[in-house]
Design a protein around this motif. Structure first.
Motif, short mmCIF file in Angstrom:
data_model
loop_
_atom_site.label_atom_id
_atom_site.label_comp_id
_atom_site.label_asym_id
_atom_site.label_seq_id
_atom_site.Cartn_x
_atom_site.Cartn_y
_atom_site.Cartn_z
N CYS A 23 0.86 -1.18 -0.15
CA CYS A 23 -0.11 0.08 -0.03
C CYS A 23 0.93 1.19 0.01
O CYS A 23 0.60 2.33 -0.66
N LEU A 24 1.92 1.31 0.82
CA LEU A 24 2.68 2.61 0.86
C LEU A 24 3.58 2.71 -0.50
O LEU A 24 3.75 3.69 -0.93
N LEU A 25 3.97 1.52 -1.04
CA LEU A 25 4.90 1.89 -2.43
C LEU A 25 3.62 2.22 -3.49
O LEU A 25 4.04 2.98 -4.28
N SER A 26 2.46 1.60 -3.44
CA SER A 26 1.35 2.12 -4.49
C SER A 26 1.18 3.53 -4.31
O SER A 26 1.04 4.21 -5.28
N VAL A 27 0.77 4.11 -3.20
CA VAL A 27 0.53 5.48 -2.67
C VAL A 27 1.96 6.40 -3.23
O VAL A 27 1.97 7.46 -3.87
N LEU A 28 2.98 5.92 -2.98
CA LEU A 28 4.35 6.61 -3.17
C LEU A 28 4.41 6.84 -4.69
O LEU A 28 4.78 7.80 -5.35
N PRO A 67 -4.78 2.50 -0.49
CA PRO A 67 -4.71 1.43 0.39
C PRO A 67 -5.94 0.32 0.32
O PRO A 67 -5.80 -0.79 0.15
N LEU A 68 -7.05 1.05 0.35
CA LEU A 68 -8.48 0.47 0.21
C LEU A 68 -8.52 -0.75 -1.23
O LEU A 68 -8.88 -1.59 -1.54
N TYR A 69 -8.06 0.25 -2.23
CA TYR A 69 -8.20 -0.29 -3.50
C TYR A 69 -7.23 -1.44 -3.76
O TYR A 69 -7.36 -2.67 -4.37
N CYS A 70 -5.90 -1.22 -3.08
CA CYS A 70 -4.99 -2.57 -3.14
C CYS A 70 -5.26 -3.69 -2.51
O CYS A 70 -5.38 -4.92 -2.83
N PHE A 71 -6.08 -3.42 -1.27
CA PHE A 71 -6.62 -4.54 -0.43
C PHE A 71 -7.74 -5.43 -1.10
O PHE A 71 -7.77 -6.70 -1.29
N ILE A 72 -8.72 -4.45 -1.89
CA ILE A 72 -9.59 -5.13 -2.62
C ILE A 72 -9.12 -6.02 -3.70
O ILE A 72 -9.66 -6.92 -4.17
N LYS A 73 -8.05 -5.32 -4.46
CA LYS A 73 -7.41 -5.93 -5.75
C LYS A 73 -7.17 -7.43 -5.11
O LYS A 73 -7.11 -8.50 -5.87
N VAL A 74 -6.23 -7.22 -4.03
CA VAL A 74 -5.58 -8.65 -3.65
C VAL A 74 -6.51 -9.61 -3.21
O VAL A 74 -6.60 -10.81 -3.35
N LEU A 75 -7.65 -9.26 -2.52
CA LEU A 75 -9.14 -9.95 -2.20
C LEU A 75 -9.55 -10.61 -3.52
O LEU A 75 -9.72 -11.92 -3.32
N ILE A 76 -9.84 -9.98 -4.34
CA ILE A 76 -10.28 -10.59 -5.70
C ILE A 76 -9.46 -11.34 -6.35
O ILE A 76 -10.09 -12.48 -6.71
N ILE A 102 0.06 -10.62 -2.56
CA ILE A 102 0.66 -9.57 -2.16
C ILE A 102 2.06 -9.49 -2.71
O ILE A 102 2.59 -8.44 -3.36
N VAL A 103 2.70 -10.80 -2.49
CA VAL A 103 4.12 -11.11 -3.13
C VAL A 103 4.31 -10.52 -4.67
O VAL A 103 5.30 -10.03 -5.11
N ALA A 104 3.23 -11.28 -5.16
CA ALA A 104 3.20 -11.14 -6.63
C ALA A 104 3.13 -9.44 -6.94
O ALA A 104 3.69 -9.02 -7.71
N LYS A 105 2.18 -8.69 -6.31
CA LYS A 105 1.96 -7.44 -6.64
C LYS A 105 3.31 -6.65 -6.27
O LYS A 105 3.73 -5.75 -7.17
N LEU A 106 4.08 -7.14 -5.49
CA LEU A 106 5.35 -6.50 -4.97
C LEU A 106 6.41 -6.59 -6.10
O LEU A 106 7.00 -5.64 -6.43
#
Length: 212
Positions: A23-28, A67-76, A102-106
């Motif tokens: 989430c931090l990296l996405s916002v950054l 951050p919420l968007y990241c979480f929802i994408k991971v969830l889906i 999450i690891v794949a997203k990183l």
């Protein structure tokens, strides 16, 4: 070696730490792209000053929503993979599935990182068109950097970062389910792969309709 590293990540209780990092990296990357790299937002808004103001306001709001968007994408994505695993009678921890995503997203974040490095340190005399058409190690670079419309989304999607993302998902499932690579690849492609393909077709069609 990659599988061993993935296994070590999945064995530890890294879920919230890695989710927070993502989430931090996405916002950054969002902040650097839209507040530092994009110096002429009117290129993306048609030159209307009111639209430029709205553009800035929208992206400022996105910093808090990201951050919420990241979480929802991971969830889906985890939900899709879980559906695929359950269809072949394999049960794994949903939290562990989310951790794999999450690891794949990183890993996929290298695409955002490449944009930051390219425009802040390498090609510093860039135009807004350069930013708009930038796509790290994608099919677009091989075909034509100036391809536009709905086709742009397709050729940008076919990229090394996306392939690495899918590969990480497959390896993660292989570690969790203790199954063969080919079987987990089929699960990934028949769930996430199909969903992304359909999403890409819909978005490409909509963009194509707007631009023509």
């Amino acid at each position: 070696m990659i599988k061993d590293y993935l296994a070590s990540l999945l064995e530890k209780d890294n879920f919230w730490y890695l989710l927070g990092l993502l989430c931090l990296l996405s916002v950054l990357s969002l902040f650097i792209t839209h507040d530092i790299i994009i110096t002429e937002p009117q290129y993306f808004t048609g030159g209307n000053q009111n639209s430029v103001k709205l553009y800035r306001q929208v992206y400022f709001a996105l910093y808090f929503v990201q951050p919420l968007y990241c979480f929802i994408k991971v969830l889906i994505i985890a939900g899709l993979l879980n559906f695929g695993l359950q269809s072949i009678k394999i049960k794994v921890s949903f939290k562990q599935l989310m951790l794999v995503v999450i690891v794949a997203k990183l890993v996929y974040w290298m695409q955002d990182l490449s944009k930051v490095i390219w425009f802040l340190f390498i090609n510093t005399s860039y135009t807004m068109q350069d930013v708009d058409y930038f796509s790290f190690l994608s099919l677009q670079n091989l075909i034509s950097p100036d391809i536009s419309g709905g086709y742009k989304l397709i050729v940008q999607f076919i990229s090394i970062p996306e392939l690495l993302f899918i590969l990480t998902l497959v390896l993660g499932l292989q570690v969790l389910a203790n199954e063969s690579f080919s079987r987990m690849a089929k699960v990934t492609l028949s769930t996430y792969g199909i969903a992304m393909f359909l999403s890409l077709l819909i978005r490409s069609y909509m963009l194509h309709q707007v631009t023509f």
